[in-house]
Motif scaffolding. Sequence first.
Motif, short mmCIF file in Angstrom:
data_model
loop_
_atom_site.label_atom_id
_atom_site.label_comp_id
_atom_site.label_asym_id
_atom_site.label_seq_id
_atom_site.Cartn_x
_atom_site.Cartn_y
_atom_site.Cartn_z
N LEU A 284 29.00 17.44 -32.87
CA LEU A 284 30.27 18.15 -33.02
C LEU A 284 30.07 19.61 -32.64
O LEU A 284 29.00 20.16 -32.88
CB LEU A 284 30.75 18.03 -34.48
CG LEU A 284 31.09 16.61 -34.94
CD1 LEU A 284 31.26 16.58 -36.44
CD2 LEU A 284 32.36 16.12 -34.25
N PRO A 285 31.02 20.34 -32.09
CA PRO A 285 32.36 19.86 -31.77
C PRO A 285 32.37 18.92 -30.57
O PRO A 285 31.59 19.07 -29.63
CB PRO A 285 33.14 21.15 -31.46
CG PRO A 285 32.10 22.11 -31.01
CD PRO A 285 30.84 21.75 -31.74
N LEU A 286 33.25 17.92 -30.64
CA LEU A 286 33.26 16.83 -29.67
C LEU A 286 33.54 17.35 -28.26
O LEU A 286 32.93 16.90 -27.29
CB LEU A 286 34.31 15.80 -30.08
CG LEU A 286 34.03 14.37 -29.63
CD1 LEU A 286 32.64 13.92 -30.03
CD2 LEU A 286 35.09 13.45 -30.20
N LEU B 131 30.77 10.43 -37.81
CA LEU B 131 32.10 10.82 -37.36
C LEU B 131 33.14 10.09 -38.19
O LEU B 131 32.93 8.95 -38.60
CB LEU B 131 32.29 10.42 -35.89
CG LEU B 131 31.28 11.01 -34.89
CD1 LEU B 131 31.53 10.45 -33.50
CD2 LEU B 131 31.40 12.53 -34.86
N SER C 213 39.14 8.81 -36.92
CA SER C 213 39.98 9.25 -35.81
C SER C 213 39.13 9.87 -34.70
O SER C 213 39.37 9.64 -33.51
CB SER C 213 41.04 10.25 -36.30
OG SER C 213 40.38 11.31 -36.97
N THR C 214 38.09 10.65 -35.09
CA THR C 214 37.22 11.25 -34.09
C THR C 214 36.49 10.16 -33.32
O THR C 214 36.33 10.24 -32.09
CB THR C 214 36.17 12.16 -34.76
OG1 THR C 214 36.80 12.91 -35.78
CG2 THR C 214 35.52 13.08 -33.75
N ARG D 105 38.75 8.45 -30.88
CA ARG D 105 39.00 9.36 -29.75
C ARG D 105 37.80 9.37 -28.82
O ARG D 105 37.93 9.31 -27.60
CB ARG D 105 39.29 10.76 -30.29
CG ARG D 105 39.79 11.67 -29.18
CD ARG D 105 39.93 13.13 -29.61
NE ARG D 105 39.65 13.98 -28.45
CZ ARG D 105 38.91 15.09 -28.47
NH1 ARG D 105 38.42 15.52 -29.61
NH2 ARG D 105 38.69 15.77 -27.36
N LEU D 106 36.60 9.42 -29.41
CA LEU D 106 35.37 9.48 -28.61
C LEU D 106 35.23 8.23 -27.75
O LEU D 106 34.93 8.31 -26.55
CB LEU D 106 34.15 9.62 -29.55
CG LEU D 106 32.78 9.60 -28.88
CD1 LEU D 106 32.66 10.71 -27.83
CD2 LEU D 106 31.69 9.76 -29.92
#
Lengths: 271, 232
Positions: free
Chosen positions: B29-31, B63, B66-67, B70-71
């Motif tokens: 992170l940050p992604l 993670l 939601s992250t 998204r990833l």
Amino acid sequence: MAKVLVVTSGKGGVGKTTSTAALGAALAQSGQNVAVVDFDVGLRNLDLVMGAERRVVYDFVNVIQGEAKLAQALIRDKRIDTLHLLPASQTRDKDALTPEGVARVLDELRERFDWVICDSPAGIERGATLAMRHADVAVVVTNPEVSSVRDSDRIIGLLDSKTARAERGERMEKHLLLTRYDRARAERGEMLKVDDVLEILSIPLLGIVPESQDVLRASNLGQPVTVCAAATPAGRAYAEAARRLSGEAVPLSFSAERTGFLGKLFGRRAA
Amino acid sequence: MTAALAAAPRPAFRFRGRSFLALSLAPTLPLDGWLAELDAWTARSPGFFSNRPVILDCSTTPLDKSTLSRLVSELAARAIRIMAVEGLEAGSLPVGVPPAIAGGRDASSAEIARRSESRAPVRGGALYVEEPVRSGQSILHPAGDVVVLGSVASGAEIVAGGSIHVYGALRGRAIAGVAGEPGARILCRRFQAELLAIDGLYKAADDIDPALLDRPVQARVGDDVLLVTATD
């Protein structure tokens, strides 16, 4: 030096308790000091078969837990002086047996007796493994039928791995006692033949006890078969098996082969 | 006129364990920063990730759902297909994301770069069992052949990386070629087996010709089928 013998089978109801009482009585009758020990905690039967159920005050678990001395728990047989019984508890269960406690009691029994015969419960869990743990000799009781034979095979595997002898790398002397053998049914193919059982289990044969109504009668009377039915084929078979255990070479009197017409006239009567 | 129903041949159903070498990507992170780094790398080595199985390693940087979703979609947009996610509990994975996986071991980067062909199985010596194998016993020898100088009881099993030879009656289960060796065979003097398996192809006693009972028998794999034949 005392010998610890375990009478085991895996399968239930094949004749372990009956055989323990019969062999124990026969060995005691020949003058040796014998103690029969009931390892079936919670479902005890040896006291019934020996006719001692009304004299049980202390039991195996009491001795293990220090609530009684071994001498207080041992019950002397009324008919044979040299025969004693250590009954199991009926109110507890097998978890009450501890490996250390069992070892201690068996050591004490070894000092006082020539033979310590352990009547194993059915199964392969704690009760059965504790009963076989300190044995020098094993008698595997088997009926000539497929479930019994497979269960006996399993037990033989455990005798070769889960006993103190096996862990020390020594061989455990194992004997097969074939019980409830019905020659007519074996010939008709309804039951396994002696040779079939021996081929599958591959341990030496101690004796063949024929199916007999005398056994149930003796059991209900609270007498070992070798005491009240000594002249019957079953009683004779047990007496000879006991002699073989003591080292005598006794030929099998129960003929397992088919007798022809002439054999029936002139030969020995089978059960 | 009644038509006789021909007995349909049972389809071969095989299952086995196989291990594969996969690339492991560990996001930080940050992604957005990490994705930028990834883009810079793939710009220098385009097509590196195409057709490679990739595992997402979230063991050091857990993670949230939601992250993670998204990833996975960001990586898919870059033609990087994630096979599984390491380091997170199966329960904490959102729907639509590849399954959780565990038990990864580090491998050298040289192995990753090389497209691996099928490995030759590691072979050791034979295991000789001189006592009868009793019911309930399990003989495990993935490194090579197992030879039993006696019988194998009903309810016992032999598991070998190579072939299995029983100089007696085989009444239990024989599972050969477990290390991925389809050439392994099972041989016995008297056939009464409960189950035979070679390299994942298995047949229970019911599916084997009853005429073979009590005879010396050989089992091998031919044309992706387990063949059981008498040798007398």
